[in-house]
Design a protein around this motif. Structure first.
Motif, short mmCIF file in Angstrom:
data_model
loop_
_atom_site.label_atom_id
_atom_site.label_comp_id
_atom_site.label_asym_id
_atom_site.label_seq_id
_atom_site.Cartn_x
_atom_site.Cartn_y
_atom_site.Cartn_z
N SER A 1 0.82 -1.21 0.00
CA SER A 1 0.00 0.00 0.00
C SER A 1 0.86 1.26 0.00
O SER A 1 2.03 1.25 0.40
CB SER A 1 -0.91 -0.02 1.23
N ARG A 2 0.26 2.35 -0.43
CA ARG A 2 0.95 3.64 -0.37
C ARG A 2 0.96 4.21 1.04
O ARG A 2 1.72 5.14 1.32
CB ARG A 2 0.27 4.62 -1.33
N LYS B 1 5.61 -3.43 -14.11
CA LYS B 1 4.92 -2.17 -13.81
C LYS B 1 4.42 -1.48 -15.07
O LYS B 1 3.43 -0.74 -15.03
CB LYS B 1 5.86 -1.23 -13.05
N ILE C 1 0.89 -2.43 -15.72
CA ILE C 1 -0.03 -1.78 -14.79
C ILE C 1 -0.27 -0.34 -15.22
O ILE C 1 -1.40 0.16 -15.20
CB ILE C 1 0.53 -1.84 -13.36
N GLU C 2 0.81 0.34 -15.63
CA GLU C 2 0.67 1.72 -16.09
C GLU C 2 -0.15 1.80 -17.37
O GLU C 2 -0.93 2.73 -17.56
CB GLU C 2 2.06 2.32 -16.30
N GLU D 1 -3.71 1.44 -16.45
CA GLU D 1 -4.17 2.70 -15.84
C GLU D 1 -4.43 3.74 -16.92
O GLU D 1 -5.41 4.50 -16.85
CB GLU D 1 -3.13 3.20 -14.85
N GLY E 1 -9.87 1.09 -13.40
CA GLY E 1 -9.74 1.44 -12.00
C GLY E 1 -8.82 0.49 -11.27
O GLY E 1 -8.39 -0.53 -11.81
N ARG E 2 -8.51 0.81 -10.01
CA ARG E 2 -7.58 -0.02 -9.25
C ARG E 2 -8.07 -1.45 -9.11
O ARG E 2 -7.31 -2.41 -9.27
CB ARG E 2 -7.36 0.60 -7.87
N GLY E 3 -9.35 -1.62 -8.81
CA GLY E 3 -9.91 -2.95 -8.66
C GLY E 3 -9.86 -3.76 -9.94
O GLY E 3 -9.52 -4.94 -9.94
N HIS E 4 -10.18 -3.10 -11.06
CA HIS E 4 -10.16 -3.80 -12.36
C HIS E 4 -8.73 -4.11 -12.79
O HIS E 4 -8.47 -5.15 -13.40
CB HIS E 4 -10.86 -2.95 -13.42
N ARG E 5 -7.80 -3.20 -12.47
CA ARG E 5 -6.39 -3.48 -12.80
C ARG E 5 -5.91 -4.72 -12.04
O ARG E 5 -5.21 -5.56 -12.61
CB ARG E 5 -5.52 -2.28 -12.45
N PHE E 6 -6.29 -4.79 -10.79
CA PHE E 6 -5.85 -5.94 -9.99
C PHE E 6 -6.49 -7.22 -10.50
O PHE E 6 -5.81 -8.26 -10.61
CB PHE E 6 -6.23 -5.71 -8.53
#
Length: 258
Positions: free
Chosen positions: A74-75, A158, A161-162, A165, A170-175
């Motif tokens: 996490s950030r 990465k 992932i970029e 994005e 969204g974050r959930g769909h990327r994951f």
């Protein structure tokens, strides 16, 4: 001309044939012996408990481990530090010690806290030893599985992932659609090893009286004094379960690589 060297993937699994013959001979000998056959029937009842403990504990440990892995990536500094604190503390305690602590210290403490909070009152014995043992395995393995998930998630490029994005995911769909499908190939082998290890470590629940294979074997040997036959059956049952799991996981890995 020198013939090409046959690769490991084409080798005939002589080791598997040897183990199969060994198991076949052992089970044949057991079935031909009345006393050993009775021991097998008795210990067979413990297989259900062993399988139940393993499946429930592993599923819960995977869920918590994934959560810890996401926290460690996490950030948020707080989430990362909390996840690392949990993982390092739990990994530093032997599973047997953790099992005894959860069964006889942590679980009664949870019951006392539950009652203190004014919730419907429960007694310590309502928290059965079976579920205390499962809780201990969940806590122990979640820390190790968290590291497996973390390493797998970090192995994803990465750049992909970029790119996801940039496409507006969204974050959930990327994951879900980008990170997890690629990470699972890295995660599966060590995760499978942890699953097989949990089958064997589930025998530790016998120290708190849970009637799994190991505990039934101990009780049976103490009553009939046939230690050789009894512990031969115990070892064969565990070997059979772990071997079948290992073979199944290997086939799954090959299927995913294809």
């Amino acid at each position: 001309m020198t013939p090409p060297v046959q690769g490991p993937s084409r080798e005939f699994p002589w080791w598997l044939l040897a183990i199969a013959l060994l198991l076949g001979g052992a089970y044949t000998a057991i079935l031909l012996d009345d006393g050993a056959r009775q021991v097998l029937a008795t210990l067979g009842k413990g297989v259900r408990i062993t399988v139940f403990v393993t499946l429930v504990a592993f599923a819960a440990a995977c869920a918590i481990g994934l959560g810890l892995a996401l926290m460690s990536l996490s950030r948020s500094v707080v989430l990362r530090q909390v996840a690392r604190f949990y993982i390092e503390i739990v990994r530093g305690i032997p599973i047997l010690v953790l099992l005894l602590y959860v069964a006889f210290v942590f679980a009664p403490g949870l019951v006392a806290l539950w009652n203190w909070a004014g919730l419907p009152e429960i007694r310590t014995r309502d928290f059965t030893l079976l579920w205390r043992a499962i809780l201990a395995l969940v806590i122990a393995y979640s820390a190790f599985i968290a590291e497996v998930f973390r390493a797998g998630l970090q192995s994803v490029d990465k750049g992909q992932i970029e790119a996801a994005e940039a496409l507006g995911l969204g974050r959930g769909h990327r994951f879900r659609f980008v990170v997890l499908p690629q990470a699972i190939r890295t995660i599966l082998p060590p995760l499978g090893n942890d699953f097989v290890a949990m089958v064997k470590d589930s025998s530790l629940v016998s120290v708190v009286g849970v009637l799994d294979i190991a505990q039934l074997g101990k009780l049976t040997a103490a009553s009939n004094f046939r230690y050789l036959e009894t512990y031969n059956v115990v070892a064969l049952l565990y070997l059979t379960m772990t071997l079948l799991l290992s073979l199944g996981l290997r086939r799954l890995e090959r299927a995913m690589r294809r």
